[in-house]
Design a protein around this motif. Structure first.
Motif, PDB file in Angstrom:
ATOM      1  N   SER A  81      68.826 -31.822  10.290  1.00  0.00           N
ATOM      2  CA  SER A  81      67.561 -32.419   9.890  1.00  0.00           C
ATOM      3  C   SER A  81      67.758 -33.731   9.138  1.00  0.00           C
ATOM      4  O   SER A  81      68.686 -33.886   8.338  1.00  0.00           O
ATOM      5  CB  SER A  81      66.783 -31.438   9.004  1.00  0.00           C
ATOM      6  OG  SER A  81      65.460 -31.884   8.800  1.00  0.00           O
ATOM      7  N   ASP A  92      59.563 -28.413   6.686  1.00  0.00           N
ATOM      8  CA  ASP A  92      58.623 -29.480   6.337  1.00  0.00           C
ATOM      9  C   ASP A  92      58.604 -30.600   7.376  1.00  0.00           C
ATOM     10  O   ASP A  92      57.598 -31.292   7.533  1.00  0.00           O
ATOM     11  CB  ASP A  92      58.978 -30.084   4.966  1.00  0.00           C
ATOM     12  CG  ASP A  92      58.661 -29.140   3.825  1.00  0.00           C
ATOM     13  OD1 ASP A  92      57.932 -28.150   4.061  1.00  0.00           O
ATOM     14  OD2 ASP A  92      59.139 -29.380   2.705  1.00  0.00           O
ATOM     15  N   SER A  93      59.731 -30.767   8.057  1.00  0.00           N
ATOM     16  CA  SER A  93      59.817 -31.848   9.042  1.00  0.00           C
ATOM     17  C   SER A  93      59.839 -31.336  10.476  1.00  0.00           C
ATOM     18  O   SER A  93      60.039 -32.109  11.417  1.00  0.00           O
ATOM     19  CB  SER A  93      61.082 -32.681   8.784  1.00  0.00           C
ATOM     20  OG  SER A  93      62.239 -31.869   8.843  1.00  0.00           O
ATOM     21  N   GLY A 152      66.343 -34.950   6.722  1.00  0.00           N
ATOM     22  CA  GLY A 152      66.223 -34.860   5.272  1.00  0.00           C
ATOM     23  C   GLY A 152      67.466 -34.353   4.568  1.00  0.00           C
ATOM     24  O   GLY A 152      67.465 -34.193   3.346  1.00  0.00           O
ATOM     25  N   GLU A 173      57.619 -33.067  13.204  1.00  0.00           N
ATOM     26  CA  GLU A 173      57.997 -34.430  13.591  1.00  0.00           C
ATOM     27  C   GLU A 173      59.324 -34.458  14.356  1.00  0.00           C
ATOM     28  O   GLU A 173      59.508 -35.284  15.246  1.00  0.00           O
ATOM     29  CB  GLU A 173      58.129 -35.322  12.342  1.00  0.00           C
ATOM     30  CG  GLU A 173      56.823 -35.625  11.625  1.00  0.00           C
ATOM     31  CD  GLU A 173      56.317 -34.490  10.764  1.00  0.00           C
ATOM     32  OE1 GLU A 173      57.112 -33.558  10.497  1.00  0.00           O
ATOM     33  OE2 GLU A 173      55.131 -34.509  10.369  1.00  0.00           O
ATOM     34  N   GLU A 174      60.213 -33.563  14.018  1.00  0.00           N
ATOM     35  CA  GLU A 174      61.581 -33.631  14.559  1.00  0.00           C
ATOM     36  C   GLU A 174      61.883 -32.602  15.643  1.00  0.00           C
ATOM     37  O   GLU A 174      62.943 -32.657  16.260  1.00  0.00           O
ATOM     38  CB  GLU A 174      62.601 -33.416  13.440  1.00  0.00           C
ATOM     39  CG  GLU A 174      62.703 -34.526  12.421  1.00  0.00           C
ATOM     40  CD  GLU A 174      63.848 -34.258  11.450  1.00  0.00           C
ATOM     41  OE1 GLU A 174      64.991 -34.059  11.905  1.00  0.00           O
ATOM     42  OE2 GLU A 174      63.587 -34.207  10.243  1.00  0.00           O
TER      43      GLU A 174
END
Length: 218
Positions: free
Chosen positions: A129, A108-109, A131, A112-113
């Motif tokens: 991550s 999900d990230s 999160g 961006e990451e």
């Protein structure tokens, strides 16, 4: 960050793979990009090209991503491996660290990451991550220290055959894929059933889903 001469991108979802490929292509440090959606192909490709970095999904057909990490690191411990996963649970991160992964990124990230994660692992620093809470992961590892995950009672070959059975691959096709005889596959299947105490295919499928070897698409 040093040059990434060869990068393997492994994800069985074409759209996800194409999106990630677009991102890494924009990084000046990245050279050749090789793609696959199959776990066994990652191991074979690694042997052939000696990549600098592998961006690897956990849920892959033929060979689970965590199994891929173990095999790749045995072949070449210098290869950096960044895991991609839809799972944020500490048990998955703990298994990734145990297998030898250098980074763990939630899908999900990922967009961006991703660049940050790649640069971090290429600088020999483990990446987790944003999160996921590192303290929760470490607490989970300590609590489980000395204990075995359910899947650990099987040999690597048995785990691989279990995954293929759960994916619906026939005994003959498993034998062809692994370059072994049908009798060898049948022997491994009987042994893994005995070890797990599961003696039917639906039971094996449920077990494979529970331990994360395959994904439940229902």
């Amino acid at each position: 960050m040093k040059q990434i001469e060869k990068l393997i991108l492994a994800d069985d979802h074409t759209l996800v793979r194409e999106g990630i490929k677009t991102l890494v292509q924009a990084m000046p440090e990245v050279g050749q990009i090789f793609e696959t959606g199959d776990g066994l192909e990652v191991v074979t490709l690694t042997r052939q090209i000696s990549p600098t970095l592998i961006v690897l999904d956990i849920t892959l057909p033929s060979l689970n991503g965590l199994e891929v990490v173990e095999r790749v690191k045995q072949q070449n411990s210098d290869v950096k491996i960044l895991m991609l996963s839809m799972h944020a649970g500490p048990e998955y991160v703990a298994r990734a660290w145990k297998a030898g992964a250098d980074g763990y990124l939630i899908k999900d990230s990922a967009f961006e990451e991703l660049a940050t994660a790649i640069k971090t692992v290429m600088n020999n620093v483990r990446y987790l991550s944003q999160g996921i809470d590192e303290e929760v992961v470490q607490r989970f590892i300590k609590e489980k220290d000395g204990l075995h995950h359910e899947i650990d009672i099987l040999t690597p070959r048995q785990r691989q055959i279990l995954q293929l059975i759960a994916e619906g691959v026939s005994t003959k096709d498993i034998a062809d894929k692994l370059c072994v005889s049908v009798k060898t596959v049948e022997s491994h299947r009987a042994q893994l059933m005995d070890r797990l105490g599961i003696h039917d295919v639906p039971g094996l499928v449920r077990f494979a889903i529970r331990v994360g070897l395959i994904q439940n698409d229902s």
